[in-house]
Write a protein that holds these residues in place. Structure first.
Motif, PDB file in Angstrom:
ATOM      1  N   PRO A  90       0.763  -1.353  -0.051  1.00  0.00           N
ATOM      2  CA  PRO A  90       0.095   0.045   0.054  1.00  0.00           C
ATOM      3  C   PRO A  90       0.731   1.063   0.120  1.00  0.00           C
ATOM      4  O   PRO A  90       0.236   2.304  -0.369  1.00  0.00           O
ATOM      5  CB  PRO A  90      -0.796   0.066   1.484  1.00  0.00           C
ATOM      6  N   TYR A  91       2.026   1.303   0.549  1.00  0.00           N
ATOM      7  CA  TYR A  91       2.783   2.423   0.888  1.00  0.00           C
ATOM      8  C   TYR A  91       3.403   2.749  -0.563  1.00  0.00           C
ATOM      9  O   TYR A  91       3.384   3.709  -1.262  1.00  0.00           O
ATOM     10  CB  TYR A  91       3.876   2.354   1.794  1.00  0.00           C
ATOM     11  N   ARG A  93       2.320   1.801  -3.242  1.00  0.00           N
ATOM     12  CA  ARG A  93       1.118   2.283  -4.416  1.00  0.00           C
ATOM     13  C   ARG A  93       0.935   3.518  -4.070  1.00  0.00           C
ATOM     14  O   ARG A  93       0.859   4.461  -5.174  1.00  0.00           O
ATOM     15  CB  ARG A  93      -0.168   1.422  -3.897  1.00  0.00           C
ATOM     16  N   ALA A  94       0.870   4.091  -2.749  1.00  0.00           N
ATOM     17  CA  ALA A  94       0.577   5.748  -2.622  1.00  0.00           C
ATOM     18  C   ALA A  94       1.908   6.451  -3.214  1.00  0.00           C
ATOM     19  O   ALA A  94       1.504   7.538  -3.878  1.00  0.00           O
ATOM     20  CB  ALA A  94       0.409   5.774  -0.892  1.00  0.00           C
ATOM     21  N   LYS A  97       1.362   6.445  -6.953  1.00  0.00           N
ATOM     22  CA  LYS A  97       0.041   7.473  -7.396  1.00  0.00           C
ATOM     23  C   LYS A  97       0.422   9.010  -7.101  1.00  0.00           C
ATOM     24  O   LYS A  97       0.012   9.918  -7.693  1.00  0.00           O
ATOM     25  CB  LYS A  97      -1.371   7.201  -6.482  1.00  0.00           C
ATOM     26  N   PHE A  98       1.175   9.177  -5.893  1.00  0.00           N
ATOM     27  CA  PHE A  98       1.347  10.693  -5.672  1.00  0.00           C
ATOM     28  C   PHE A  98       2.362  11.363  -6.707  1.00  0.00           C
ATOM     29  O   PHE A  98       2.015  12.218  -7.344  1.00  0.00           O
ATOM     30  CB  PHE A  98       2.439  10.608  -4.293  1.00  0.00           C
TER      31      PHE A  98
END
Lengths: 227, 224
Positions: A90-91, A93-94, A97-98
Motif C-alpha cells: 500500500p505504501y 502504491r501511494a 500514485k503521488f
C-alpha cells in the motif's frame, strides 16, 4: 470477462492514450484501437465520455472508463495476466500514485509551456522548470526502483507508464526548441531508464516515432498560429 | 508495536477533513498536528517537500500525501469499514467522480464565490450543471457508497459543508431542494451522520474566512 469486447478510443500522437495501450499490452489483452479524427469528436466518444469529451476512453463490453490513469488502474484490477502494474504494498502504491499525480498536474503542463513560450527568456525559464521536475523524478526513481531497471522494479509499472508516455513529446520539444531537457549528467538514471522503457515490448509499438510526431507537432503549431 | 499515525492538517482545509473522516470511520487513533500555512513547520516540509501542503498522513514514519491518495492508502491498510467499492468498474467510476469534484466542480463553485452580478449568474448556472451531474450518480441511494458512507461521499464531503456557507455569504441558493432533491437529501444525511458531524470546523469561523476570500478576490478583479 477476458472474452468481452475491448476497445480504446484514442489517437496515436496522444501520450495519455499510450497509457492504457501499454497496460493492455502488459496484460496481453487484444483490443480494437478506434482512432479519432483530428479536429472532430466521434459520436461514440461523445456518448462514452460526455463529461470531458476527451480521449482515451476504454470501452470494456458496454462499460466506458475514462481518465488515463484511472483506466490503467482498472486494467490492472480486471486482468491478472502478465504482471501487476501497481505495486502490491500500500505504501509503494501511494508513492506511485503521488508521483503520477505530480506528473499530470505539475510536470506535464510545464512541458507544454515550453512550446507556447514567447521569446528566449520565457523558453529558458520553462525548460529549467521541466528539468528541475525531472531531477525530483530522478530521486523518486532511485527510491522506487531500488537499483532495478524501472520505477516498478524489474518490469514496467504504473509510474513508468505515467512518465514514459511523455518521452516522445519530450524528444520533440528538445529537437524543436534546441534544448536539452533529459540531461544525462543531471538525471543519469532517468536517461538510462528512458531508453529501456522505449524499447520495452509493451511500449515499442505504441510509442510514436519522433520524426512522425515532430511532423504532427508542426502541423499543430501551424494550425494554432492560423487561428 | 504501537502504530504511529499522525495527520498534518489545518483547521479549515476540506482536503484534510477527508482524511479525518476516513480515519474516524475506520475507528483509528491518531495524533493531529495543526499547521499554520503562512509559517509551515519543519516537519511538514520534511514530509511533503514537493508540494509543501496539507494533508499529510504519517504512518510509522512513512509520509503519504494528496488527500485522495491518502484515502486509498487508508482503505488498503485497514480493512474494516471498506470505503472503495470492490468491483473494478464501480471503483473506476468513484475515482472518476472524485477527480471531477476536485477539478471541474470545485473550480465552478469557486467562480461563484469570487464573482458578482451577471458573471456570478453565469457561474451559478455552470455550477448547478456540475451539481446535477453529481446528483445523477446518487440515483436512489442514500449515500454514493450505498447504505453506508464511502470514498465518494468523503470525496464530495466538502460540498455538504462549504456550499451552505457559500449560500449564506452570497445570499443565494445553489442546491435547491426542488431542483436537486437527491443531492439536497444527501447533504443532510452526510452532515447528520454522527461520525461526520463531530468533525466539522466551526461554522462561524468558516463564514468569516470565505467572506474574506470573496472580498479580496472581488477587489483584485475590480482593480485590474
Amino acid at each position: 470477462m477476458a472474452s468481452e469486447d475491448v476497445k480504446i478510443l484514442g489517437a496515436w500522437p496522444s501520450p495519455f492514450v499510450m497509457r492504457p495501450r501499454i497496460a493492455l499490452n502488459i496484460k496481453s489483452v487484444n483490443y480494437e484501437f478506434l482512432q479519432e479524427q483530428f479536429g472532430s469528436k466521434s459520436d461514440l466518444l461523445l456518448k462514452s465520455n460526455p463529461v470531458y469529451k476527451k480521449i482515451p476512453v476504454l470501452i470494456h463490453g458496454e462499460k466506458p472508463i475514462c481518465e488515463s490513469l484511472i483506466i490503467v488502474q482498472y486494467i490492472d484490477e480486471v486482468w491478472d495476466s502478465g504482471h501487476s502494474i501497481l505495486p502490491s504494498d500500500p505504501y509503494d502504491r501511494a508513492v506511485a500514485k503521488f508521483w503520477a499525480t505530480y506528473i499530470d498536474d505539475k510536470w506535464f503542463p510545464g512541458l507544454r509551456t515550453i512550446s507556447r513560450a514567447e521569446g528566449e527568456e520565457a523558453k529558458k525559464a520553462a525548460a529549467e522548470e521541466v528539468t528541475a521536475g525531472l531531477v525530483l523524478l530522478e530521486d523518486a526513481f532511485i527510491k522506487c526502483s531500488k537499483g532495478r531497471s524501472f520505477f516498478g522494479g524489474e518490469k514496467i509499472g504504473y509510474l513508468d507508464i505515467a512518465l514514459g508516455c511523455f518521452l516522445g513529446w519530450l524528444r520533440v520539444t528538445e529537437k524543436m526548441g534546441n534544448l536539452k531537457l533529459l540531461d544525462e549528467n543531471k538525471t543519469p538514471n532517468l536517461f538510462k531508464w528512458a531508453e529501456k522503457f522505449s524499447s520495452d515490448a509493451a511500449v515499442k509499438e505504441v510509442m510514436p516515432e519522433t520524426g512522425k510526431l515532430m511532423d504532427f507537432a508542426k502541423v499543430l503549431l501551424a494550425k494554432s498560429k492560423a487561428s | 508495536m504501537a502504530e504511529e499515525l499522525k495527520l498534518f492538517r489545518t483547521w479549515s482545509s476540506p482536503y484534510s477533513l477527508r482524511v479525518v473522516h476516513a480515519l474516524k470511520i475506520k475507528g483509528l487513533e491518531y495524533e493531529t498536528i495543526f499547521e499554520d500555512l503562512s509559517s509551515k513547520s519543519a516537519s511538514l516540509l520534511q514530509y511533503n517537500p514537493v508540494n509543501k501542503k496539507v494533508p499529510v498522513l504519517v504512518h510509522n514514519g512513512k509520509a503519504i500525501c494528496e488527500s485522495l491518495v491518502i484515502l486509498e492508502y487508508i482503505d488498503e491498510t485497514w480493512k474494516q469499514c471498506p470505503l472503495l467499492p470492490r468491483d473494478p468498474y464501480e471503483k473506476a467510476k468513484a475515482r472518476f467522480w472524485a477527480k471531477f469534484g476536485d477539478e471541474k466542480l470545485s473550480s465552478s463553485i469557486w467562480n461563484v464565490l469570487i464573482s458578482q452580478g451577471k458573471e456570478q449568474e453565469e457561474a451559478i448556472a455552470a455550477a448547478v450543471q456540475n451539481l446535477k451531474l453529481i446528483e445523477e450518480q446518487l440515483q436512489e441511494k442514500k449515500f454514493f457508497g450505498g447504505e453506508k458512507i464511502g470514498y465518494l461521499d468523503i470525496a464530495f464531503g466538502w460540498t455538504a459543508n462549504l456550499i451552505s456557507i457559500l449560500e449564506e455569504i452570497i445570499d443565494l441558493k445553489l442546491v435547491d431542494e426542488e431542483k436537486l432533491p437527491l443531492l439536497s437529501a444527501w447533504m443532510q444525511n452526510f452532515s447528520d451522520d454522527p461520525v461526520i458531524k463531530q468533525c466539522w470546523p466551526p461554522r462561524d469561523k468558516l463564514v468569516v474566512k470565505f467572506q474574506a476570500m470573496r472580498e479580496s478576490n472581488l477587489k483584485t478583479v475590480l482593480s485590474q
